[in-house]
Design a protein around this motif. Structure first.
Motif, short mmCIF file in Angstrom:
data_model
loop_
_atom_site.label_atom_id
_atom_site.label_comp_id
_atom_site.label_asym_id
_atom_site.label_seq_id
_atom_site.Cartn_x
_atom_site.Cartn_y
_atom_site.Cartn_z
N GLU A 220 -7.55 -4.92 -2.19
CA GLU A 220 -8.45 -5.63 -1.88
C GLU A 220 -9.88 -5.73 -0.68
N ALA A 221 -9.01 -4.37 -0.58
CA ALA A 221 -9.92 -3.90 0.70
C ALA A 221 -11.08 -3.70 1.05
N GLU A 222 -12.06 -3.87 2.34
CA GLU A 222 -13.27 -3.79 2.10
C GLU A 222 -13.77 -2.49 2.87
N LEU A 223 -12.91 -1.40 3.37
CA LEU A 223 -12.65 -0.52 3.84
C LEU A 223 -11.58 0.59 3.91
N VAL A 224 -11.74 2.15 2.79
CA VAL A 224 -10.89 2.47 2.94
C VAL A 224 -10.95 3.78 3.98
N VAL A 225 -9.30 4.72 4.36
CA VAL A 225 -9.59 5.46 4.95
C VAL A 225 -9.04 6.57 3.77
N SER A 226 -8.73 7.39 2.93
CA SER A 226 -8.58 8.18 2.47
C SER A 226 -7.98 9.73 2.78
N GLY A 227 -6.82 10.82 2.29
CA GLY A 227 -6.48 12.08 2.89
C GLY A 227 -6.11 12.42 0.96
N GLY A 228 -6.24 13.48 1.12
CA GLY A 228 -6.13 14.61 0.09
C GLY A 228 -5.24 15.86 0.76
N ARG A 229 -5.54 16.44 -0.68
CA ARG A 229 -3.98 17.94 0.26
C ARG A 229 -4.49 18.33 1.78
N GLY A 230 -5.96 18.59 2.25
CA GLY A 230 -7.01 19.41 3.18
C GLY A 230 -5.85 18.79 4.79
N MET A 231 -5.00 17.50 4.33
CA MET A 231 -4.68 17.25 4.87
C MET A 231 -2.55 17.14 5.71
N LYS A 232 -2.99 18.60 4.67
CA LYS A 232 -1.76 19.57 4.41
C LYS A 232 -0.11 19.04 4.63
N GLY A 233 0.31 17.63 5.57
CA GLY A 233 1.43 16.87 5.41
C GLY A 233 1.56 16.18 5.53
N PRO A 234 3.32 14.79 4.87
CA PRO A 234 2.54 13.71 5.16
C PRO A 234 2.48 13.27 7.09
N GLU A 235 3.57 14.36 7.73
CA GLU A 235 3.56 14.09 9.14
C GLU A 235 1.73 13.62 9.60
N ASN A 236 1.00 14.38 9.36
CA ASN A 236 -0.46 14.25 9.89
C ASN A 236 -1.45 12.71 9.60
#
Ligand SMILES: Cc1cc2nc3c(=O)[nH]c(=O)nc-3n(C[C@H](O)[C@H](O)[C@H](O)COP(=O)(O)OP(=O)(O)OC[C@H]3O[C@@H](n4cnc5c(N)ncnc54)[C@H](O)[C@@H]3O)c2cc1C
Ligand SMILES: Nc1ncnc2c1ncn2[C@@H]1O[C@H](COP(=O)(O)O)[C@@H](O)[C@H]1O
Lengths: 239, 323
Positions: free
Chosen positions: B200-216
């Motif tokens: 339902e979201a109109e805006l989405v921020v998405s992360g990939g493997r480049g984020m290195k780890g869940p802590e980020n």
């Protein structure tokens, strides 16, 4: 199970955009159907019973059907018809299943080519059995199915009695890969071809179109990354 | 003649997708010279005022059906009964998770063909044709529907909401509960509160493997929070359990169509793009200038996510403060 173009396929069309261009396309078992097949094997290994893979399609899908046998299905059935639309496919499978008897029907949550997400639900409704859509977990104990399914913004745990149908979502299990022994065994497993029961489809795919090509990307200086926010606000007007 | 619109309610309220569906149904009904009837079938019905408010979005009348349990199959069955009573030609359902369970039931009950993932208004000038997305957003198909009744499962976030009409009359329909098929019992429900569902979201921020780890992911969540966006991720990220699987977008995940998709540290593999390429505006942030995402993005930042994100968060804060 449906048989679909490999996920890396670059989609193009021929005949004045009325047909999907199959040339050079590798076909695979629909990824969600690999999950439902594997889960069906796990359930029958623990509880007894056997797994039949059913496909509505033409003879060119037989390599993928053999793969399902190699992964472990005891037998396979191909209903010899072009899969016209979801209603048509479900009606074929319902007619076959009614004649055979079954406890559980597992489908994928959608085929990744036509993205209908419909066959499982239509099939269950035709058979008059409960349907649990998009399940990430399913267990069968003493004739009762317990499953966890995705809902909008969360998940739901549900119960239903056998016979029952459910559709596989990612995370249901780890798909099995056929091994040498499985591949050898698959050669002699039964692959029955049955003719479709007569009926008409209520929809036809008239033509296709590719999405419009995007213009070149506008790059923003990383040192001044914050500028992106004002661009999104003032120029793109999305925030 | 009528067009029936499924008005899903959640805890007595309607979601945005319902207003889109009602607007769609009204437009189609006018085109066909029919009435637009919104049907709310639920175990927790909205109050009279909330039901009547669907008139403001285009419903000519509203029918409520009280169910004894929250079962999609019963919703579909009830919808089909109302459709039959109202001599419906078309049934409109939002293609969210609930809708995906409801539309097959309606289809079988009404012997109707279904088009799911519909992204266009139906063309009724010569037959009945709709456009739907296929190949997980890699293409569109125009489908001709020939059954007497049609079910259209429309893609959320694809149609505008038309507000401005007046409240509609509300009536209730006595539903004759169906058979065995509807005996799926809810044992438990776990719904994320205060978070925007991805579909339902109109805006989405998405992360990939480049984020290195869940802590980020704090940075992704902070930016999303400031923008009022939902969060998403690539397949490997959910496979490694850095993020819950329901955030996974792409060919084997969810297909979304937000107004804005910001991809951080995602390469842009064809399977990922399949789920997001119909987003209206795409932003790619990647340290590799050759990343395929830049080929489909409208805006791009070639840089290190760990340096870029804090700047975006600052800018989003200032923007918010200025509004
Ligand atoms: C059958 C099948 C189905 C699939 N379905 C899906 C699907 O539905 N969805 C999906 O997403 N994938 C899917 N995939 C996987 C897909 O092919 C890719 O492997 C996956 O999308 C890659 O995820 P990623 O971009 O996060 O990781 P990577 O490909 O590893 O990319 C990481 C990116 O981050 C960038 N990066 C690294 N460090 C930084 C930094 N500090 N700052 C900025 N950028 C940085 C790198 O340059 C790189 O471009 C599927 C694959 C198959 C075979
Ligand atoms: N031609 C087919 N033959 C057998 N099963 C199919 C076929 N098409 C779809 N299915 C099943 O129905 C599920 C949903 O498909 P669909 O409604 O096409 O998205 C798939 O994951 C398969 O399990």
């Amino acid at each position: 199970m449906s048989v679909v173009p490999d996920t890396t396929t670059k989609v193009t069309f021929t005949d004045n955009n009325t047909k999907f261009n199959q040339s050079g396309v590798q076909y695979i078992i629909n990824p969600y159907d690999e999950l439902s097949l594997t889960r069906a094997l796990e359930i029958t290994e623990a509880q007894g019973g056997s797994v039949t893979a059913i496909h509505v399609g033409l003879a060119d899908s037989e390599a993928s059907i053999r793969k399902a046998l190699a992964i472990g299905a005891q037998e396979a059935v191909r209903i010899n018809a072009e899969p016209k639309d979801a209603y048509f496919v479900a009606e074929q499978i319902a007619a076959y299943a009614q004649g055979q008897g079954f406890d559980l029907i597992l489908t994928g949550r959608e085929s990744i080519d036509y993205n209908g997400g419909l066959v499982g639900g239509i099939l269950a409704e035709m058979l008059g059995i409960p349907y649990i859509n998009v399940v990430t977990k399913i267990d069968v104990n003493n004739g009762v199915v317990e499953a966890i399914r995705d809902i909008d913004g969360g998940r739901e745990t549900v119960k239903a009695a056998l016979p029952c149908a459910a559709s596989a979502q990612k995370d249901l299990t780890e798909p099995r890969i056929p091994n040498m022994r499985g591949i050898m065994a698959a050669r002699t497993k039964p692959l029955q071809v049955v003719e479709p029961s007569a009926n008409n489809a209520g929809s036809t795919y008239a033509q296709y179109e590719l999405p419009p090509a995007k213009g070149a990307v506008k790059l923003i200086d990383p040192n001044n990354a914050g500028e992106l926010m004002s661009i999104l606000h003032n120029e793109a007007k999305v925030i | 003649m009528s067009v029936i619109i499924f008005a899903e309610s959640s805890e007595g309220k309607f979601k945005k997708a319902v207003y889109e569906a009602v607007g769609y149904g009204k437009k189609l009904a006018s085109q066909m010279g029919a009435q637009a009837i919104a049907v709310c079938a639920s175990d927790v019905l909205p109050d009279e005022a909330e039901l009547a408010s669907l008139g403001q979005y285009g419903a000519d009348k509203v029918v409520s059906v009280k169910l004894d349990a929250p079962r999609p199959a019963a919703m579909g069955d009830a919808l089909a009964q109302v459709a039959t009573a109202e001599n419906a030609q078309v049934v409109i359902i939002s293609n969210n998770y609930t809708g995906k369970s409801v539309s097959p039931v309606v289809a079988v009950k009404l012997k109707a063909s279904v088009a799911s993932g519909v992204v266009s208004m139906a063309d009724t000038s010569n037959g009945f044709r709709v456009r739907k997305s296929v190949f997980s957003g890699k293409a569109f198909a125009d489908v001709d529907m020939t059954s007497a009744v049609k079910v259209l499962a429309i893609t959320p976030n694809s149609f505008s909401i038309e507000a401005g009409g007046s409240a509609a009359a509300v009536s209730s329909f006595a539903y004759a509960a169906g058979g065995n098929a509807y005996k799926v019992e809810r044992v438990a429900i776990d719904q994320v509160k205060g978070k925007i569902p991805l579909t339902e979201a109109e805006l989405v921020v998405s992360g990939g493997r480049g984020m290195k780890g869940p802590e980020n992911w704090g940075m992704i969540e902070e930016l999303a929070g400031l923008l009022g966006a939902a969060t998403a991720c690539s397949k490997p990220v959910s496979d490694m359990d850095w993020r819950p699987h329901e955030e996974h977008v792409g060919q084997t995940g969810i297909t979304i169509k937000p107004n804005l998709y910001i991809a951080v540290g995602i390469s842009g593999a064809i399977q990922h793009l399949a789920g997001v390429s119909s987003s209206k505006v795409i932003v790619a942030i990647n340290k590799d200038p050759e990343a395929p995402f830049f080929k489909v993005a409208d805006y791009g930042i070639v840089g290190d996510a760990f340096e870029v994100l804090p700047k975006l968060i600052e800018a989003a804060k200032s923007l918010k403060a200025a509004q």
